[in-house]
Design a protein around this motif. Structure first.
Motif, mmCIF file in Angstrom:
data_model
loop_
_atom_site.group_PDB
_atom_site.id
_atom_site.type_symbol
_atom_site.label_atom_id
_atom_site.label_comp_id
_atom_site.label_asym_id
_atom_site.label_seq_id
_atom_site.Cartn_x
_atom_site.Cartn_y
_atom_site.Cartn_z
ATOM 1 N N MET A 189 18.015 7.557 -56.217
ATOM 2 C CA MET A 189 17.687 6.260 -55.627
ATOM 3 C C MET A 189 18.472 5.156 -56.301
ATOM 4 O O MET A 189 18.936 4.217 -55.644
ATOM 5 C CB MET A 189 16.205 5.991 -55.736
ATOM 6 N N LEU A 190 18.647 5.270 -57.608
ATOM 7 C CA LEU A 190 19.427 4.270 -58.334
ATOM 8 C C LEU A 190 20.833 4.154 -57.768
ATOM 9 O O LEU A 190 21.349 3.053 -57.514
ATOM 10 C CB LEU A 190 19.513 4.659 -59.826
ATOM 11 N N SER A 191 21.432 5.336 -57.528
ATOM 12 C CA SER A 191 22.811 5.291 -57.048
ATOM 13 C C SER A 191 22.880 4.703 -55.637
ATOM 14 O O SER A 191 23.797 3.952 -55.315
ATOM 15 C CB SER A 191 23.459 6.673 -57.117
ATOM 16 N N TYR A 192 21.879 4.992 -54.801
ATOM 17 C CA TYR A 192 21.859 4.416 -53.451
ATOM 18 C C TYR A 192 21.712 2.901 -53.513
ATOM 19 O O TYR A 192 22.315 2.180 -52.720
ATOM 20 C CB TYR A 192 20.714 5.010 -52.623
ATOM 21 N N MET A 193 20.920 2.446 -54.454
ATOM 22 C CA MET A 193 20.728 0.998 -54.569
ATOM 23 C C MET A 193 22.006 0.304 -55.007
ATOM 24 O O MET A 193 22.332 -0.786 -54.566
ATOM 25 C CB MET A 193 19.597 0.693 -55.554
ATOM 26 N N MET A 194 22.738 0.990 -55.913
ATOM 27 C CA MET A 194 23.993 0.393 -56.376
ATOM 28 C C MET A 194 25.037 0.368 -55.272
ATOM 29 O O MET A 194 25.828 -0.552 -55.165
ATOM 30 C CB MET A 194 24.510 1.173 -57.587
ATOM 31 N N GLU A 195 24.985 1.388 -54.434
ATOM 32 C CA GLU A 195 25.916 1.480 -53.326
ATOM 33 C C GLU A 195 25.772 0.300 -52.369
ATOM 34 O O GLU A 195 26.748 -0.293 -51.965
ATOM 35 C CB GLU A 195 25.619 2.764 -52.540
ATOM 36 N N ASP A 196 24.559 -0.008 -52.020
ATOM 37 C CA ASP A 196 24.318 -1.065 -51.032
ATOM 38 C C ASP A 196 23.055 -1.844 -51.366
ATOM 39 O O ASP A 196 21.943 -1.361 -51.140
ATOM 40 C CB ASP A 196 24.188 -0.419 -49.647
ATOM 41 N N PRO A 197 23.221 -3.046 -51.877
ATOM 42 C CA PRO A 197 22.072 -3.844 -52.299
ATOM 43 C C PRO A 197 21.080 -4.112 -51.173
ATOM 44 O O PRO A 197 19.916 -4.401 -51.427
ATOM 45 C CB PRO A 197 22.692 -5.153 -52.793
ATOM 46 N N ARG A 198 21.484 -3.968 -49.922
ATOM 47 C CA ARG A 198 20.546 -4.185 -48.820
ATOM 48 C C ARG A 198 19.445 -3.122 -48.803
ATOM 49 O O ARG A 198 18.405 -3.303 -48.192
ATOM 50 C CB ARG A 198 21.299 -4.175 -47.479
ATOM 51 N N ASN A 199 19.737 -2.016 -49.503
ATOM 52 C CA ASN A 199 18.744 -0.938 -49.570
ATOM 53 C C ASN A 199 17.648 -1.178 -50.608
ATOM 54 O O ASN A 199 16.693 -0.414 -50.678
ATOM 55 C CB ASN A 199 19.425 0.383 -49.948
ATOM 56 N N ILE A 200 17.871 -2.190 -51.424
ATOM 57 C CA ILE A 200 17.012 -2.314 -52.604
ATOM 58 C C ILE A 200 15.520 -2.387 -52.265
ATOM 59 O O ILE A 200 14.711 -1.684 -52.851
ATOM 60 C CB ILE A 200 17.459 -3.494 -53.498
ATOM 61 N N THR A 201 15.158 -3.197 -51.286
ATOM 62 C CA THR A 201 13.731 -3.333 -50.957
ATOM 63 C C THR A 201 13.122 -1.986 -50.599
ATOM 64 O O THR A 201 12.074 -1.605 -51.105
ATOM 65 C CB THR A 201 13.538 -4.309 -49.780
ATOM 66 N N LEU A 202 13.829 -1.261 -49.739
ATOM 67 C CA LEU A 202 13.324 0.058 -49.350
ATOM 68 C C LEU A 202 13.159 0.956 -50.564
ATOM 69 O O LEU A 202 12.111 1.567 -50.756
ATOM 70 C CB LEU A 202 14.293 0.696 -48.348
ATOM 71 N N TYR A 203 14.187 0.988 -51.386
ATOM 72 C CA TYR A 203 14.139 1.945 -52.491
ATOM 73 C C TYR A 203 13.141 1.549 -53.575
ATOM 74 O O TYR A 203 12.548 2.415 -54.219
ATOM 75 C CB TYR A 203 15.546 2.172 -53.070
ATOM 76 N N ILE A 204 12.962 0.251 -53.748
ATOM 77 C CA ILE A 204 11.934 -0.170 -54.710
ATOM 78 C C ILE A 204 10.591 0.412 -54.267
ATOM 79 O O ILE A 204 9.856 0.993 -55.054
ATOM 80 C CB ILE A 204 11.825 -1.713 -54.783
ATOM 81 N N HIS A 205 10.303 0.266 -52.973
ATOM 82 C CA HIS A 205 9.043 0.824 -52.458
ATOM 83 C C HIS A 205 9.001 2.333 -52.628
ATOM 84 O O HIS A 205 7.990 2.906 -53.035
ATOM 85 C CB HIS A 205 8.850 0.450 -50.979
ATOM 86 N N LEU A 206 10.116 2.978 -52.334
ATOM 87 C CA LEU A 206 10.147 4.435 -52.453
ATOM 88 C C LEU A 206 10.006 4.886 -53.903
ATOM 89 O O LEU A 206 9.368 5.892 -54.195
ATOM 90 C CB LEU A 206 11.442 4.986 -51.844
ATOM 91 N N ILE A 207 10.626 4.107 -54.794
ATOM 92 C CA ILE A 207 10.500 4.440 -56.217
ATOM 93 C C ILE A 207 9.026 4.387 -56.627
ATOM 94 O O ILE A 207 8.524 5.283 -57.302
ATOM 95 C CB ILE A 207 11.346 3.484 -57.089
ATOM 96 N N PHE A 208 8.362 3.327 -56.177
ATOM 97 C CA PHE A 208 6.926 3.228 -56.521
ATOM 98 C C PHE A 208 6.131 4.374 -55.898
ATOM 99 O O PHE A 208 5.232 4.920 -56.520
ATOM 100 C CB PHE A 208 6.357 1.874 -56.096
ATOM 101 N N CYS A 209 6.487 4.736 -54.675
ATOM 102 C CA CYS A 209 5.787 5.860 -54.047
ATOM 103 C C CYS A 209 6.005 7.134 -54.856
ATOM 104 O O CYS A 209 5.059 7.885 -55.126
ATOM 105 C CB CYS A 209 6.287 6.075 -52.611
ATOM 106 N N ALA A 210 7.256 7.368 -55.248
ATOM 107 C CA ALA A 210 7.562 8.562 -56.041
ATOM 108 C C ALA A 210 6.792 8.530 -57.356
ATOM 109 O O ALA A 210 6.225 9.528 -57.798
ATOM 110 C CB ALA A 210 9.063 8.642 -56.295
ATOM 111 N N LYS A 211 6.773 7.354 -57.951
ATOM 112 C CA LYS A 211 6.058 7.209 -59.228
ATOM 113 C C LYS A 211 4.552 7.456 -59.029
ATOM 114 O O LYS A 211 3.910 8.099 -59.852
ATOM 115 C CB LYS A 211 6.321 5.794 -59.769
ATOM 116 N N ASN A 212 4.023 6.932 -57.943
ATOM 117 C CA ASN A 212 2.605 7.171 -57.642
ATOM 118 C C ASN A 212 2.324 8.665 -57.501
ATOM 119 O O ASN A 212 1.311 9.159 -57.997
ATOM 120 C CB ASN A 212 2.205 6.476 -56.336
ATOM 121 N N ILE A 213 3.239 9.344 -56.816
ATOM 122 C CA ILE A 213 3.050 10.787 -56.622
ATOM 123 C C ILE A 213 3.092 11.511 -57.969
ATOM 124 O O ILE A 213 2.290 12.393 -58.253
ATOM 125 C CB ILE A 213 4.119 11.330 -55.647
ATOM 126 N N GLU A 214 4.036 11.077 -58.786
ATOM 127 C CA GLU A 214 4.137 11.697 -60.104
ATOM 128 C C GLU A 214 2.847 11.455 -60.898
ATOM 129 O O GLU A 214 2.355 12.346 -61.593
ATOM 130 C CB GLU A 214 5.359 11.117 -60.816
#
Lengths: 235, 282
Positions: free
Chosen positions: A173-198
């Motif tokens: 997810m980090l690399s996707y965010m660096m690739e395109d900053p427009r993805n950041i909002t989505l990935y922040i949410h996904l990161i939290f979801c992944a963290k919640n699952i963990e």
């Protein structure tokens, strides 16, 4: 575990009631996790809202369990395996309540993501993690219901895999965010979801430790296998 | 300080199955710091065996609780420690009880001197029908002490140790029978410690007391340990869990499980112990 009944039959009924309440709470939270994952996959906000609203029931059940445990301790002065059973129920209900909160948080993120909706292939990764976490939860609830230490220890050991999966996903997810900053909002949410699952996995291992404590009377002593190598995974 | 009648009131001999071969689990080892050491101790009331091959090291300065269902032999065991059971006819023992390197059951032991080293407190407070003062200094008077200053000094020390001084200091000349049940029990403890024993043997000391008086006795036990080795028989499991360092679970005349109190009540090793402490005993 073949154990004779208590001389005071009501004590057995108290303990059976508690096990029943934990089982019920476990069913609801497992359902919550499943629905949260489904709502994420399908961006189904109605389902997500439902996950959020059902959390109140989980909280209420936790309070009921807490009250029941306190009353039983006051009334029966439990010893040995009974005492461990009651303390175990108290702790397990805490973990289940937290699992409910985490599922609820995923639901909230699904609602928030509605506006975004760019899809990502990493969603699949989050789904897979979620399925592993859900299996962990179901297995540990089984282990509790049957006082199955071997099954509990297996859950406890498997958590390592979930941690590793989280870490690799976070890195991607980090690399996707660096690739395109427009993805950041989505990935922040996904990161939290992944963290919640963990975290759901972590609470399942806590429950596994409690099952071990209830049955064996001692803590699972080996340090839990951890494989957290990314800084982002810390916490 | 006791009478034949009291000893005869001990639990009646029960027909115990000699075939019973339980698993034993003991974690308190004999060795340094042991005040009383029972070795292969057996006891019979006539033909009925009440204690079976008990090995038990009681640690110095600590509180050891004896628990178990009625008739399991815990009072018999307690009374064996100061040879109180000698007062019962047709009593037979084998094995040893080692105190200070010596077997208290070998011939030629001065039983009166032995009992002086082991103060005893009973289920029902048993003050003598005399003044509080005379009760406390009774053991000294029996020894022929007449020096008033010594008696007064001992009385105050014993009453302070038993946490009764503040309540009793202004009524030392009054009859001990006017005290409340809890106060009477603390008076008996004062009397037991007036002769400066090494060991205090307590046979259900709180079973006739209300919860507040019980709490005071428990507080007292906690204060007295260290200075005295205390062995307490109790039917109140919470009490054993609260006051003792070691707990011995007895069943059918055997010392089944004996170890750290924390372990016995949180994680007993044997099913029989677990069933008893959790109230699953049939």
């Amino acid at each position: 575990m073949a154990m004779p009944e208590h001389t005071v039959k009501e004590f057995d009924a108290d303990l059976a009631d508690l096990a029943q309440m934990i089982a019920k709470m476990g069913d609801i939270t497992a359902r919550q996790v499943l629905d949260a994952l489904d709502s994420l996959e399908e961006f189904d906000t109605a389902k997500a809202e439902n996950v959020i609203s059902i959390d109140a029931t989980v909280d209420e059940l936790q309070h009921d369990i807490e009250k029941k445990v306190i009353l039983t301790i006051a009334r029966r002065q439990p010893m040995a395996v009974d005492l461990r059973d009651l303390i175990g129920a108290l702790r397990i209900s805490n973990d289940l309540e937290r699992i409910g909160d985490l599922a609820k948080n995923i639901g909230k993120r699904v609602v928030a993501l509605k506006a975004e909706t760019p899809r990502s292939q990493l969603m699949r990764g989050v789904q897979n993690m979620g399925e592993v976490a859900l299996t962990q939860l179901r297995d540990v609830l089984d282990a509790y219901a049957n006082r199955d230490v071997a099954k509990a220890v297996a859950v406890w050991k498997r958590d390592e895999k979930l941690d590793a999966a989280t870490n690799s996903l976070l890195r991607e997810m980090l690399s996707y965010m660096m690739e395109d900053p427009r993805n950041i909002t989505l990935y922040i949410h996904l990161i939290f979801c992944a963290k919640n699952i963990e975290r759901i996995g972590d609470h399942s291992t806590n429950i596994a430790e409690n099952v071990h404590f209830i049955v064996e009377g001692r803590l699972l002593s080996d340090p839990r296998p951890k494989s957290d190598t990314t800084e982002i995974g810390t916490g | 300080m006791s009478t034949v009648a009291e000893a005869a009131n001990a639990s009646p001999p029960v027909d115990l199955s000699a075939q019973f071969q339980p698993t034993l689990y003991h974690t308190v080892e004999s060795g340094e710091g042991v005040a009383l050491d029972l070795r292969d101790f057996n006891l019979w009331y006539g033909s009925a065996q009440a204690l079976f091959s008990v090995d038990m090291a009681i640690q110095k300065g600590m509180v050891t609780a004896l628990i178990g269902p009625s008739g399991c032999g815990k009072s018999t065991l307690l009374r064996s420690l100061n040879r109180m059971n000698d007062l019962i006819d047709e009593l037979r023992i084998s094995g040893e009880v080692i105190v200070g390197g010596e077997n208290i059951y070998r011939s030629g032991v001065d039983v009166i001197a032995l009992r002086k080293r082991m103060g005893m407190v009973f289920q029902k407070p048993n003050p003598f029908a005399m003044s509080i003062f005379d009760n406390v200094v009774y053991p000294l008077r029996v020894d022929g002490v007449t020096n008033r200053a010594v008696l007064e000094e001992t009385c105050e020390r014993a009453l302070r140790s038993s946490a009764l001084w503040n309540e009793a200091k202004d009524r030392l000349k009054e009859s001990a029978l006017g005290l409340s049940g809890g106060q009477q029990q603390r008076l008996c403890i004062a009397r037991a410690i007036a002769s400066d024993p090494e060991v205090l043997l307590m046979d259900e000391p709180c079973s006739a007391l209300d919860p507040i008086a019980t709490a005071k006795i428990e507080e007292l036990i906690t204060e007295l340990k260290g200075h005295y080795t205390i062995v307490i028989v109790t039917h109140n499991m919470q009490q054993a869990a609260r006051v003792s360092e070691n707990t011995a679970f007895m069943y059918l005349g055997r010392l089944i499980e004996y170890g750290d109190t924390k372990e016995i009540f949180v994680n007993p090793k044997l099913g029989q112990t677990r069933d008893y402490v959790t109230g699953r005993f049939g």
